[in-house]
Design a protein around this motif. Structure first.
Motif, PDB file in Angstrom:
ATOM      1  N   ILE A 236      -2.744   4.165  -0.807  1.00 42.39           N
ATOM      2  CA  ILE A 236      -2.397   3.192  -1.842  1.00 42.39           C
ATOM      3  C   ILE A 236      -1.657   3.878  -2.981  1.00 42.39           C
ATOM      4  CG2 ILE A 236      -3.373   1.712  -3.649  1.00 42.39           C
ATOM      5  CD1 ILE A 236      -5.569   0.964  -1.584  1.00 42.39           C
ATOM      6  N   VAL A 237      -2.164   5.020  -3.427  1.00 41.02           N
ATOM      7  CA  VAL A 237      -1.511   5.756  -4.522  1.00 41.02           C
ATOM      8  C   VAL A 237      -0.109   6.202  -4.106  1.00 41.02           C
ATOM      9  CG1 VAL A 237      -1.617   7.886  -5.885  1.00 41.02           C
ATOM     10  CG2 VAL A 237      -3.653   6.450  -5.647  1.00 41.02           C
ATOM     11  N   ALA A 238       0.046   6.635  -2.866  1.00 34.26           N
ATOM     12  CA  ALA A 238       1.380   7.016  -2.385  1.00 34.26           C
ATOM     13  C   ALA A 238       2.326   5.820  -2.411  1.00 34.26           C
ATOM     14  CB  ALA A 238       1.282   7.592  -0.972  1.00 34.26           C
ATOM     15  N   GLY A 239       1.809   4.644  -2.043  1.00 35.12           N
ATOM     16  CA  GLY A 239       2.635   3.437  -2.094  1.00 35.12           C
ATOM     17  C   GLY A 239       3.021   3.058  -3.503  1.00 35.12           C
ATOM     18  N   VAL A 240       2.079   3.239  -4.448  1.00 36.35           N
ATOM     19  CA  VAL A 240       2.393   2.972  -5.857  1.00 36.35           C
ATOM     20  C   VAL A 240       3.519   3.889  -6.322  1.00 36.35           C
ATOM     21  CG1 VAL A 240       1.499   3.224  -8.202  1.00 36.35           C
ATOM     22  CG2 VAL A 240       0.128   2.055  -6.472  1.00 36.35           C
ATOM     23  N   ARG A 241       3.417   5.159  -5.977  1.00 38.27           N
ATOM     24  CA  ARG A 241       4.452   6.109  -6.427  1.00 38.27           C
ATOM     25  C   ARG A 241       5.819   5.758  -5.837  1.00 38.27           C
ATOM     26  NH1 ARG A 241       4.188  12.767  -6.615  1.00 38.27           N
ATOM     27  NH2 ARG A 241       6.248  13.031  -7.594  1.00 38.27           N
ATOM     28  N   GLU A 242       5.836   5.366  -4.573  1.00 37.10           N
ATOM     29  CA  GLU A 242       7.110   5.081  -3.915  1.00 37.10           C
ATOM     30  C   GLU A 242       7.717   3.760  -4.370  1.00 37.10           C
ATOM     31  OE1 GLU A 242       8.935   4.374   0.600  1.00 37.10           O
ATOM     32  OE2 GLU A 242       6.838   4.972   0.327  1.00 37.10           O
ATOM     33  N   ASN A 243       6.890   2.732  -4.508  1.00 36.31           N
ATOM     34  CA  ASN A 243       7.418   1.388  -4.711  1.00 36.31           C
ATOM     35  C   ASN A 243       7.363   0.882  -6.144  1.00 36.31           C
ATOM     36  OD1 ASN A 243       7.896   0.866  -1.839  1.00 36.31           O
ATOM     37  ND2 ASN A 243       5.676   0.853  -1.646  1.00 36.31           N
ATOM     38  N   LEU A 244       6.397   1.373  -6.923  1.00 33.60           N
ATOM     39  CA  LEU A 244       6.230   0.840  -8.271  1.00 33.60           C
ATOM     40  C   LEU A 244       6.662   1.813  -9.355  1.00 33.60           C
ATOM     41  CD1 LEU A 244       5.381  -1.520  -9.967  1.00 33.60           C
ATOM     42  CD2 LEU A 244       3.001  -0.808  -9.755  1.00 33.60           C
ATOM     43  N   TRP A 245       6.481   3.104  -9.129  1.00 35.63           N
ATOM     44  CA  TRP A 245       6.845   4.079 -10.170  1.00 35.63           C
ATOM     45  C   TRP A 245       8.323   3.999 -10.574  1.00 35.63           C
ATOM     46  CZ3 TRP A 245       2.351   4.048 -11.481  1.00 35.63           C
ATOM     47  CH2 TRP A 245       1.688   5.042 -12.195  1.00 35.63           C
ATOM     48  N   PRO A 246       9.261   3.759  -9.650  1.00 36.30           N
ATOM     49  CA  PRO A 246      10.656   3.587 -10.085  1.00 36.30           C
ATOM     50  C   PRO A 246      10.830   2.390 -11.021  1.00 36.30           C
ATOM     51  CG  PRO A 246      10.591   4.063  -7.743  1.00 36.30           C
ATOM     52  CD  PRO A 246       9.169   3.810  -8.161  1.00 36.30           C
ATOM     53  N   LEU A 247      10.047   1.338 -10.826  1.00 39.07           N
ATOM     54  CA  LEU A 247      10.135   0.167 -11.705  1.00 39.07           C
ATOM     55  C   LEU A 247       9.565   0.487 -13.079  1.00 39.07           C
ATOM     56  CD1 LEU A 247       8.935  -2.575  -9.182  1.00 39.07           C
ATOM     57  CD2 LEU A 247      11.285  -1.894  -9.715  1.00 39.07           C
ATOM     58  N   VAL A 248       8.519   1.325 -13.120  1.00 37.62           N
ATOM     59  CA  VAL A 248       7.965   1.756 -14.403  1.00 37.62           C
ATOM     60  C   VAL A 248       8.979   2.623 -15.138  1.00 37.62           C
ATOM     61  CG1 VAL A 248       6.094   2.999 -15.538  1.00 37.62           C
ATOM     62  CG2 VAL A 248       5.604   1.630 -13.508  1.00 37.62           C
ATOM     63  N   ALA A 249       9.564   3.574 -14.439  1.00 35.08           N
ATOM     64  CA  ALA A 249      10.549   4.460 -15.062  1.00 35.08           C
ATOM     65  C   ALA A 249      11.768   3.685 -15.564  1.00 35.08           C
ATOM     66  CB  ALA A 249      10.988   5.536 -14.065  1.00 35.08           C
ATOM     67  N   ALA A 250      12.095   2.578 -14.882  1.00 40.68           N
ATOM     68  CA  ALA A 250      13.240   1.750 -15.287  1.00 40.68           C
ATOM     69  C   ALA A 250      12.901   0.789 -16.412  1.00 40.68           C
ATOM     70  CB  ALA A 250      13.768   0.976 -14.081  1.00 40.68           C
ATOM     71  N   GLY A 251      11.630   0.750 -16.820  1.00 41.34           N
ATOM     72  CA  GLY A 251      11.228  -0.136 -17.909  1.00 41.34           C
ATOM     73  C   GLY A 251      10.926  -1.551 -17.480  1.00 41.34           C
ATOM     74  N   GLN A 252      10.922  -1.824 -16.173  1.00 39.66           N
ATOM     75  CA  GLN A 252      10.636  -3.182 -15.699  1.00 39.66           C
ATOM     76  C   GLN A 252       9.136  -3.476 -15.681  1.00 39.66           C
ATOM     77  OE1 GLN A 252      13.440  -2.438 -12.136  1.00 39.66           O
ATOM     78  NE2 GLN A 252      13.463  -4.666 -12.384  1.00 39.66           N
ATOM     79  N   VAL A 253       8.335  -2.435 -15.559  1.00 43.04           N
ATOM     80  CA  VAL A 253       6.873  -2.543 -15.614  1.00 43.04           C
ATOM     81  C   VAL A 253       6.391  -1.490 -16.598  1.00 43.04           C
ATOM     82  CG1 VAL A 253       4.702  -2.398 -14.334  1.00 43.04           C
ATOM     83  CG2 VAL A 253       6.748  -3.325 -13.217  1.00 43.04           C
ATOM     84  N   ARG A 254       5.638  -1.914 -17.604  1.00 39.94           N
ATOM     85  CA  ARG A 254       5.190  -0.977 -18.633  1.00 39.94           C
ATOM     86  C   ARG A 254       3.698  -1.174 -18.898  1.00 39.94           C
ATOM     87  NH1 ARG A 254       8.727   2.869 -19.036  1.00 39.94           N
ATOM     88  NH2 ARG A 254       8.322   3.312 -21.239  1.00 39.94           N
ATOM     89  N   PRO A 255       3.013  -0.087 -19.276  1.00 30.57           N
ATOM     90  CA  PRO A 255       1.604  -0.256 -19.658  1.00 30.57           C
ATOM     91  C   PRO A 255       1.495  -1.095 -20.925  1.00 30.57           C
ATOM     92  CG  PRO A 255       2.385   1.953 -20.211  1.00 30.57           C
ATOM     93  CD  PRO A 255       3.475   1.301 -19.408  1.00 30.57           C
ATOM     94  N   VAL A 256       0.486  -1.932 -20.963  1.00 27.85           N
ATOM     95  CA  VAL A 256       0.240  -2.786 -22.121  1.00 27.85           C
ATOM     96  C   VAL A 256      -1.086  -2.328 -22.735  1.00 27.85           C
ATOM     97  CG1 VAL A 256      -0.088  -5.138 -22.938  1.00 27.85           C
ATOM     98  CG2 VAL A 256       1.452  -4.696 -21.002  1.00 27.85           C
ATOM     99  N   VAL A 257      -1.021  -1.755 -23.921  1.00 30.48           N
ATOM    100  CA  VAL A 257      -2.201  -1.144 -24.545  1.00 30.48           C
ATOM    101  C   VAL A 257      -2.588  -1.930 -25.786  1.00 30.48           C
ATOM    102  CG1 VAL A 257      -3.163   0.938 -25.592  1.00 30.48           C
ATOM    103  CG2 VAL A 257      -1.596   1.123 -23.635  1.00 30.48           C
ATOM    104  N   HIS A 258      -3.809  -2.446 -25.784  1.00 32.05           N
ATOM    105  CA  HIS A 258      -4.324  -3.210 -26.916  1.00 32.05           C
ATOM    106  C   HIS A 258      -4.849  -2.301 -28.009  1.00 32.05           C
ATOM    107  CE1 HIS A 258      -6.340  -6.725 -28.812  1.00 32.05           C
ATOM    108  NE2 HIS A 258      -7.246  -5.827 -29.163  1.00 32.05           N
ATOM    109  N   ALA A 259      -5.582  -1.252 -27.627  1.00 28.31           N
ATOM    110  CA  ALA A 259      -6.197  -0.374 -28.627  1.00 28.31           C
ATOM    111  C   ALA A 259      -6.462   0.992 -28.014  1.00 28.31           C
ATOM    112  CB  ALA A 259      -7.504  -0.971 -29.147  1.00 28.31           C
TER     113      ALA A 259
END
Length: 328
Positions: free
Chosen positions: A278-301
């Motif tokens: 699962i972690v390998a899939g996240v790195r391959e498929n989702l990490w590029p979207l995070v690096a591109a700014g399409q998916v970002r962490p949302v931090v409340h506090a």
């Protein structure tokens, strides 16, 4: 080192730092000096005695961290670790994140994505792994309609952004006009106030009566009837949380008529090879979207480790938008 121990199960005021034994790197693991740990609803359940850690995990909470690699264990035969001392990383854990250092299998470690702050990266591993594994379980494909129940939560905020980035039509729910508006900023097609009693009608109207292909649900038992009513023919309900109950009544006749599926998944208790995949899939498929700014962490506090009890109370209040982090 210090870790946050639950001195009396169920009582948040005794969730306090104490000295514990340092972790030791074994074959195929790394030691991470923790910068921050994510706070999840599973941690509240563990504190209350309802979600014990799996065998081998530390007894204190924490399912995800970010930080710096400070030590490497011996490599397994035939493998080479991709990590080096000094690497800035985040990691998925089975427990023990509320501490100054953690030991984690090298396959559950991810690089901090480009453009993401080291502390904020602690908000990513659990949510991204949950979202990607469950979208895969549901057979999500571009152009399908996804309903995220609880789009303002730590997992929900990532689910909405991920669905949009992957080309799904995303609908979401949130509580109250302000939270609805904020979830709408993630470019969801429609966001509905789940405090109203018109959710089913609103979702069906938004889909021209067809319903949605996939529901990611954190509500649990209390949402079963509405969820089934909102599914399209062939739709998939994926239960990823039990915030409003474990047991409910399901209209099996309607389930058959819709040719629908109810899918239940967990992450923490999966065998290590499955979590590594699962972690390998996240790195391959989702990490590029995070690096591109399409998916970002949302931090409340962000709260210091010493205020873990306050962090739990904050999360339990229902006022959190995104994630709460504990910093070391």
């Amino acid at each position: 080192m210090r870790a946050v121990l639950n001195q009396a199960p169920g009582e948040p005021d005794v969730l306090q730092p104490a000295e514990v034994t340092e972790p030791v790197a074994t074959f195929g693991t790394v030691i991470v000096q923790v910068a921050a740990a994510g706070v999840n609803h599973a941690d509240l359940l563990q504190r209350a005695g309802h979600y014990p850690p799996p065998p081998g995990a530390p007894p204190w909470p924490g399912l995800e961290v970010s930080g710096t690699v400070v030590s490497l264990g011996p490599e397994r035969s035939g493998t080479t670790t991709p990590w080096h001392v000094g690497d800035q990383v985040c990691a998925l854990l089975t427990g023990g994140g509320y501490a100054e250092r953690v030991v984690v299998d090298a396959g559950l470690v991810l690089p901090v994505p480009d453009g993401v702050d080291l502390v904020d990266a602690a908000a990513l591993p659990e949510a991204t792994a949950t979202v990607m594994s469950n979208l895969e379980a549901a057979g999500a494909r571009r152009g399908q309609t996804l309903l995220v129940r609880g789009g303002s939560g730590g997992v929900g905020s990532i689910a909405v952004q991920t669905g949009v980035a992957l080309g799904l039509r995303v609908l979401a729910t949130a509580g109250g006009p302000e939270r609805v508006a904020r979830v709408g900023e993630f470019c969801a097609d429609s966001v509905f106030d789940h405090n109203n009693n018109t959710l089913v009608e609103a979702v069906l109207a938004a889909t021209d009566g067809r319903g949605v292909d996939i529901i990611l649900d954190v509500v649990g038992a209390a949402g079963l009837a509405d969820n089934l009513a909102m599914l399209a023919v062939g739709g998939r309900l994926v239960v990823i949380g039990l915030q409003k109950g474990r047991r409910g009544t399901l209209d099996l006749g309607l389930l058959l008529t819709r040719r629908a599926s109810v899918i239940g998944t967990t992450l923490r208790s999966r065998p290590l090879p499955e979590r590594v995949a699962i972690v390998a899939g996240v790195r391959e498929n989702l990490w590029p979207l995070v690096a591109a700014g399409q998916v970002r962490p949302v931090v409340h506090a962000r709260l210091p480790l010493e205020q873990a009890a306050d962090a739990h109370r904050l999360l339990a209040s229902g006022e959190v938008f995104g994630k709460v982090l504990l910093t070391c």
